[in-house]
Design an enzyme around this catalytic site. Structure first.
Site, PDB file in Angstrom:
ATOM      1  N   SER A 119       4.320   2.412  10.073  1.00 28.63           N
ATOM      2  CA  SER A 119       3.343   3.500   9.972  1.00 28.63           C
ATOM      3  C   SER A 119       3.972   4.771   9.430  1.00 28.63           C
ATOM      4  CB  SER A 119       2.685   3.782  11.323  1.00 28.63           C
ATOM      5  OG  SER A 119       3.487   3.445  12.386  1.00 28.63           O
ATOM      6  N   HIS A 140       0.482  -0.898   4.989  1.00 30.33           N
ATOM      7  CA  HIS A 140       0.191  -0.240   6.267  1.00 30.33           C
ATOM      8  C   HIS A 140      -1.284  -0.413   6.629  1.00 30.33           C
ATOM      9  CE1 HIS A 140      -0.117   3.727   8.707  1.00 30.33           C
ATOM     10  NE2 HIS A 140       0.070   2.696   9.497  1.00 30.33           N
ATOM     11  N   GLU A 152      -2.783   1.165   3.320  1.00 29.42           N
ATOM     12  CA  GLU A 152      -1.942   2.002   2.451  1.00 29.42           C
ATOM     13  C   GLU A 152      -0.871   1.091   1.847  1.00 29.42           C
ATOM     14  OE1 GLU A 152      -1.180   6.520   3.843  1.00 29.42           O
ATOM     15  OE2 GLU A 152      -0.643   5.053   5.360  1.00 29.42           O
ATOM     16  N   ASN A 190      -0.559   9.049   8.317  1.00 34.19           N
ATOM     17  CA  ASN A 190       0.050   9.690   9.486  1.00 34.19           C
ATOM     18  C   ASN A 190       0.582  11.087   9.210  1.00 34.19           C
ATOM     19  OD1 ASN A 190      -0.470   7.925  11.610  1.00 34.19           O
ATOM     20  ND2 ASN A 190       0.953   6.456  10.705  1.00 34.19           N
TER      21      ASN A 190
HETATM   22  N1  CAA Z   1     -10.477  -4.889  17.716  1.00 34.54           N
HETATM   23  C1  CAA Z   1     -11.359  -5.516  16.914  1.00 34.54           C
HETATM   24  N2  CAA Z   1     -12.640  -5.112  16.757  1.00 34.54           N
HETATM   25  C2  CAA Z   1     -13.031  -4.045  17.452  1.00 34.54           C
HETATM   26  C3  CAA Z   1     -12.176  -3.333  18.310  1.00 34.54           C
HETATM   27  C4  CAA Z   1     -10.855  -3.804  18.429  1.00 34.54           C
HETATM   28  N3  CAA Z   1      -9.940  -3.178  19.201  1.00 34.54           N
HETATM   29  N4  CAA Z   1     -12.863  -2.312  18.876  1.00 34.54           N
HETATM   30  C5  CAA Z   1     -14.105  -2.371  18.362  1.00 34.54           C
HETATM   31  N5  CAA Z   1     -14.214  -3.412  17.516  1.00 34.54           N
HETATM   32  C6  CAA Z   1     -15.382  -3.782  16.728  1.00 34.54           C
HETATM   33  C7  CAA Z   1     -16.518  -4.200  17.630  1.00 34.54           C
HETATM   34  O1  CAA Z   1     -16.453  -5.578  17.935  1.00 34.54           O
HETATM   35  C8  CAA Z   1     -17.716  -3.878  16.757  1.00 34.54           C
HETATM   36  O2  CAA Z   1     -17.891  -4.910  15.809  1.00 34.54           O
HETATM   37  P1  CAA Z   1     -19.365  -5.333  15.297  1.00 34.54           P
HETATM   38  O3  CAA Z   1     -19.913  -4.107  14.607  1.00 34.54           O
HETATM   39  O4  CAA Z   1     -19.084  -6.470  14.357  1.00 34.54           O
HETATM   40  O5  CAA Z   1     -20.119  -5.695  16.502  1.00 34.54           O
HETATM   41  C9  CAA Z   1     -17.277  -2.630  15.973  1.00 34.54           C
HETATM   42  O6  CAA Z   1     -15.853  -2.630  16.029  1.00 34.54           O
HETATM   43  C10 CAA Z   1     -17.799  -1.353  16.598  1.00 34.54           C
HETATM   44  O7  CAA Z   1     -17.384  -1.347  17.945  1.00 34.54           O
HETATM   45  P2  CAA Z   1     -18.127  -0.634  19.130  1.00 34.54           P
HETATM   46  O8  CAA Z   1     -19.595  -0.524  18.798  1.00 34.54           O
HETATM   47  O9  CAA Z   1     -17.761  -1.308  20.410  1.00 34.54           O
HETATM   48  O10 CAA Z   1     -17.440   0.761  19.241  1.00 34.54           O
HETATM   49  P3  CAA Z   1     -17.412   1.970  18.234  1.00 34.54           P
HETATM   50  O11 CAA Z   1     -18.606   2.031  17.356  1.00 34.54           O
HETATM   51  O12 CAA Z   1     -17.072   3.111  19.101  1.00 34.54           O
HETATM   52  O13 CAA Z   1     -16.163   1.633  17.283  1.00 34.54           O
HETATM   53  C11 CAA Z   1     -13.907   1.865  16.739  1.00 34.54           C
HETATM   54  C12 CAA Z   1     -14.895   1.386  17.787  1.00 34.54           C
HETATM   55  C13 CAA Z   1     -14.102   1.072  15.456  1.00 34.54           C
HETATM   56  C14 CAA Z   1     -12.515   1.610  17.296  1.00 34.54           C
HETATM   57  C15 CAA Z   1     -14.170   3.395  16.452  1.00 34.54           C
HETATM   58  O14 CAA Z   1     -14.131   4.098  17.656  1.00 34.54           O
HETATM   59  C16 CAA Z   1     -13.181   3.992  15.494  1.00 34.54           C
HETATM   60  O15 CAA Z   1     -13.297   3.862  14.286  1.00 34.54           O
HETATM   61  N6  CAA Z   1     -12.181   4.728  16.050  1.00 34.54           N
HETATM   62  C17 CAA Z   1     -11.151   5.367  15.253  1.00 34.54           C
HETATM   63  C18 CAA Z   1     -10.107   4.342  14.858  1.00 34.54           C
HETATM   64  C19 CAA Z   1      -9.049   4.933  14.023  1.00 34.54           C
HETATM   65  O16 CAA Z   1      -9.003   6.112  13.691  1.00 34.54           O
HETATM   66  N7  CAA Z   1      -8.084   4.087  13.637  1.00 34.54           N
HETATM   67  C20 CAA Z   1      -6.930   4.523  12.900  1.00 34.54           C
HETATM   68  C21 CAA Z   1      -5.829   4.731  13.876  1.00 34.54           C
HETATM   69  S1  CAA Z   1      -4.384   5.325  13.073  1.00 34.54           S
HETATM   70  C22 CAA Z   1      -3.604   3.963  12.558  1.00 34.54           C
HETATM   71  O17 CAA Z   1      -3.945   2.845  12.806  1.00 34.54           O
HETATM   72  C23 CAA Z   1      -2.394   4.239  11.751  1.00 34.54           C
HETATM   73  C24 CAA Z   1      -1.157   4.380  12.482  1.00 34.54           C
HETATM   74  O18 CAA Z   1      -0.133   4.105  11.887  1.00 34.54           O
HETATM   75  C25 CAA Z   1      -1.047   4.923  13.837  1.00 34.54           C
END
Ligand code: CAA
Length: 283
Positions: A119, A140, A152, A190
């Site tokens: 990351s 990434h 990425e 990041n």
């Molecule tokens: N794994 C797999 N699928 C997941 C999941 C998980 N942990 N959490 C939620 N989902 C899926 C659900 O099954 C659902 O799928 P369907 O539409 O097919 O039914 C969909 O995502 C939406 O889920 P929910 O309705 O339960 O919940 P939500 O609408 O609140 O979405 C979320 C959950 C997608 C996690 C949303 O909150 C989100 O986008 N959060 C931000 C995530 C983010 O910013 N990620 C980047 C992190 S930084 C990174 O990764 C880089 C790094 O190097 C640190």
């Protein structure tokens, strides 16, 4: 490239997510980790996510069976010799990743591409641990991998165009959108996300607002799906801290100084969702 075999090293949250999307896209996937138990946990996580999709009628039961059948648990790293692309998603630590790449370099024939899901660590430095820097690239993925469309793609100094093109093609075949970024600490994702999270921690540390209020402001005011502190818990506070350290070290700029409260939580073992407690509590 025709149907490359993809090996994923690291069956944790990121590794098992990548294995899932690769297998769903039709690739044969070798999934490896340091113990059979960790591989099994990874496969179980994939299986339960796919089962949920079947229950929601978003996936046919047959597709779930086929996806799982393409994932092969391999307890020996030597299986990497049979892969075309190895994607590593192990601990976010330069020495640990470099040591793995050195081992893979010995095991794998010269054509095998090494992709790192790091990351924030420099791809050029990871590539220099191998005798094939032209075949090392950053891929990434974002968390949760099955949901987030971005990958990425980061070239090291020596990465060849052919390897870059292959990484883009694999990304697209996995249903994701590649975005090319240059090899600087934290890349783009990041470089921007972590200082925002760190600033949210400072806001709590300095008493500007409560954890709940900081998250509510960013969710309701900026339309973020999660507040920054909830997101930090989701990513893991140890991961957030290590990325801030990489930015701070890499740029030597005080604007990237990790908040002391973030350090304190990590030292206390409050690592976020995975440990049951971070800025929020988890049952
Ligand atoms: N794994 C797999 N699928 C997941 C999941 C998980 N942990 N959490 C939620 N989902 C899926 C659900 O099954 C659902 O799928 P369907 O539409 O097919 O039914 C969909 O995502 C939406 O889920 P929910 O309705 O339960 O919940 P939500 O609408 O609140 O979405 C979320 C959950 C997608 C996690 C949303 O909150 C989100 O986008 N959060 C931000 C995530 C983010 O910013 N990620 C980047 C992190 S930084 C990174 O990764 C880089 C790094 O190097 C640190």
């Amino acid at each position: 490239m025709s149907d490359p075999v993809i090996m994923i090293v690291g069956a944790g949250q990121m590794g098992n997510g990548i294995a899932q999307v690769a297998a769903a896209a039709g690739f044969q996937v070798l999934l490896h980790d340091v113990s059979p138990e960790l591989i099994e946990q990874g496969v179980n996580a994939i299986s339960s996510r796919l089962s949920r999709s079947v229950e929601k009628s978003k996936l046919a039961a047959q597709e779930k069976t086929e996806t799982i059948s393409r994932i092969h648990a391999v307890s020996s790293l030597e299986h990497a010799a049979g892969a075309d692309v190895v994607i590593e998603a192990i601990t976010e630590n330069m020495e640990v990743k470099a040591s793995l790449l050195r081992k893979l370099d010995v095991i794998c024939p010269a054509h095998v591409i090494f992709a790192s899901n790091t990351s924030a660590l420099p791809i050029t430095e990871l590539a220099a641990a191998t005798g094939r820097p032209s075949k090392v690239i950053g891929m990434h993925f974002m968390n949760p991998v099955p949901v987030m469309p971005l990958v990425e793609i980061i070239r090291g100094l020596e990465t060849s165009q052919q390897v870059y093109d292959t990484a883009e093609e694999l990304t697209r075949k996995m249903g994701k959108t590649p975005v090319e970024v240059n090899d600087f600490p934290g890349f783009v994702s990041n470089r921007i996300l972590m200082p925002m999270i760190n600033e949210a921690v400072y806001a709590v540390y300095e008493g500007v607002a409560s954890v709940e209020s900081v998250d509510r402001v960013m969710k309701l005011g900026m339309h973020h799906p999660m507040g920054p502190l909830e997101l930090a818990d989701f990513i893991g506070l140890d991961t957030c801290l290590s990325i801030m350290e990489i930015l701070y070290e890499g740029f030597k700029d005080p604007k990237y100084r990790p908040c002391p409260l973030l350090r304190k939580y990590v030292k206390a073992g409050r690592l976020g969702k995975k440990s049951g407690r971070g800025f929020h509590h988890y049952a």
